[in-house]
Design a protein around this motif. Sequence first.
Motif, short mmCIF file in Angstrom:
data_model
loop_
_atom_site.label_atom_id
_atom_site.label_comp_id
_atom_site.label_asym_id
_atom_site.label_seq_id
_atom_site.Cartn_x
_atom_site.Cartn_y
_atom_site.Cartn_z
N LYS A 76 -1.69 -1.47 0.44
CA LYS A 76 -0.81 -0.88 1.44
C LYS A 76 0.06 0.22 0.82
O LYS A 76 0.28 1.26 1.44
CB LYS A 76 0.09 -1.97 2.05
N MET A 77 0.52 -0.03 -0.40
CA MET A 77 1.31 0.97 -1.10
C MET A 77 0.50 2.23 -1.34
O MET A 77 0.98 3.36 -1.12
CB MET A 77 1.82 0.41 -2.43
N ALA A 78 -0.73 2.06 -1.81
CA ALA A 78 -1.58 3.22 -2.11
C ALA A 78 -1.84 4.04 -0.85
O ALA A 78 -1.78 5.27 -0.88
CB ALA A 78 -2.90 2.74 -2.72
N ASP A 79 -2.12 3.36 0.26
CA ASP A 79 -2.37 4.07 1.52
C ASP A 79 -1.14 4.84 1.96
O ASP A 79 -1.23 5.98 2.42
CB ASP A 79 -2.79 3.07 2.61
N THR A 103 -0.57 9.08 2.31
CA THR A 103 -0.13 9.77 3.54
C THR A 103 1.07 10.67 3.26
O THR A 103 1.34 11.59 4.03
CB THR A 103 0.26 8.75 4.63
N LEU A 104 1.78 10.42 2.16
CA LEU A 104 2.94 11.22 1.79
C LEU A 104 2.57 12.37 0.85
O LEU A 104 3.44 13.08 0.35
CB LEU A 104 4.00 10.35 1.12
N GLY A 105 1.27 12.52 0.62
CA GLY A 105 0.80 13.61 -0.24
C GLY A 105 0.86 13.31 -1.72
O GLY A 105 0.80 14.23 -2.54
N ILE A 106 0.94 12.05 -2.08
CA ILE A 106 1.00 11.65 -3.48
C ILE A 106 -0.42 11.51 -4.04
O ILE A 106 -1.26 10.85 -3.43
CB ILE A 106 1.75 10.32 -3.66
N ASP A 107 -0.67 12.12 -5.17
CA ASP A 107 -1.94 11.95 -5.88
C ASP A 107 -1.81 10.72 -6.76
O ASP A 107 -1.29 10.79 -7.88
CB ASP A 107 -2.25 13.19 -6.72
N LEU A 118 5.57 9.10 -10.49
CA LEU A 118 6.18 10.38 -10.84
C LEU A 118 6.20 11.29 -9.61
O LEU A 118 5.16 11.54 -9.01
CB LEU A 118 5.39 11.05 -11.96
N VAL A 119 7.39 11.75 -9.25
CA VAL A 119 7.53 12.74 -8.18
C VAL A 119 8.31 13.93 -8.75
O VAL A 119 8.92 13.83 -9.81
CB VAL A 119 8.23 12.17 -6.93
N HIS A 120 8.29 15.04 -8.01
CA HIS A 120 8.84 16.26 -8.59
C HIS A 120 10.07 16.81 -7.88
O HIS A 120 10.61 17.84 -8.31
CB HIS A 120 7.74 17.33 -8.64
N ASP A 121 10.52 16.15 -6.82
CA ASP A 121 11.73 16.63 -6.16
C ASP A 121 12.37 15.48 -5.38
O ASP A 121 11.75 14.45 -5.12
CB ASP A 121 11.43 17.80 -5.22
N ALA A 141 11.00 12.02 -3.25
CA ALA A 141 11.51 10.70 -3.64
C ALA A 141 12.06 9.97 -2.42
O ALA A 141 11.84 8.76 -2.24
CB ALA A 141 12.59 10.85 -4.71
N GLY A 142 12.78 10.70 -1.56
CA GLY A 142 13.32 10.09 -0.35
C GLY A 142 12.23 9.61 0.58
O GLY A 142 12.32 8.52 1.17
N LYS A 143 11.18 10.41 0.73
CA LYS A 143 10.05 10.02 1.58
C LYS A 143 9.36 8.77 1.04
O LYS A 143 8.96 7.89 1.81
CB LYS A 143 9.06 11.17 1.68
N VAL A 144 9.22 8.72 -0.28
CA VAL A 144 8.57 7.56 -0.90
C VAL A 144 9.40 6.30 -0.67
O VAL A 144 8.87 5.24 -0.29
CB VAL A 144 8.37 7.80 -2.41
#
Length: 211
Positions: free
Chosen positions: A49-52, A56-60, A93-96, A100-103
Amino acid sequence: QSKNFIDQPYLETTARVDTLVIPDRIYLSILITEADTKGKTSVEKLENKMADKLKTLGIDIEKQLTLTDLGSNFKKYFLRKVDVQKDKEYTLLVHDALTAGKVLMGLESIGISNVNLTKMEYSGLEKLKINLRQRAVVAAKIQGEAMVVPLDQKLGHALFISDLNTGVQNRMTDRMVRVQMSKESDVDQPIEIEFEKIKIESTVNVKFAIL
């Protein structure tokens, strides 16, 4: 014997320069544990569920998500004779701050709230350190020139240069990051997060000959 620079007139000065940068490498620790669902949902289902959600949030997830730790509560198992409840810890790892808020909001919406901000970095740190050292040396020269003016003397070439300190002055607070979902909407909305800027400074000591 070779002549030491101390045997000639010299001026010693220290200069410090600093700057603030916005972190662009933000590390989030994500803990997935069966204990949160009282063993009703397996770690495998939770991580799927986390991966999905992250996709959807554009995370590779292949590049930005790594498994940090895999553990089981064996002590509880042996003492109470109950099923082992597994847990997994990931580093994301996120870049902004917006991402981070979306995650945080997205993971909260699927029942994953054990998220911790662990580290913030600036990717251009090494190049910036070089630039700051150069600026500090220039500042030291300007200071030295100003100091010899009242003496009707001139500043000569540098005899000695020492990098006293060039590094990051970044204060991190260890606190759990939790997100409150909006009661007015079931749609994930990014929350506003503003990370404290990272302070990078350089201090040099320079000895100049006096002419």
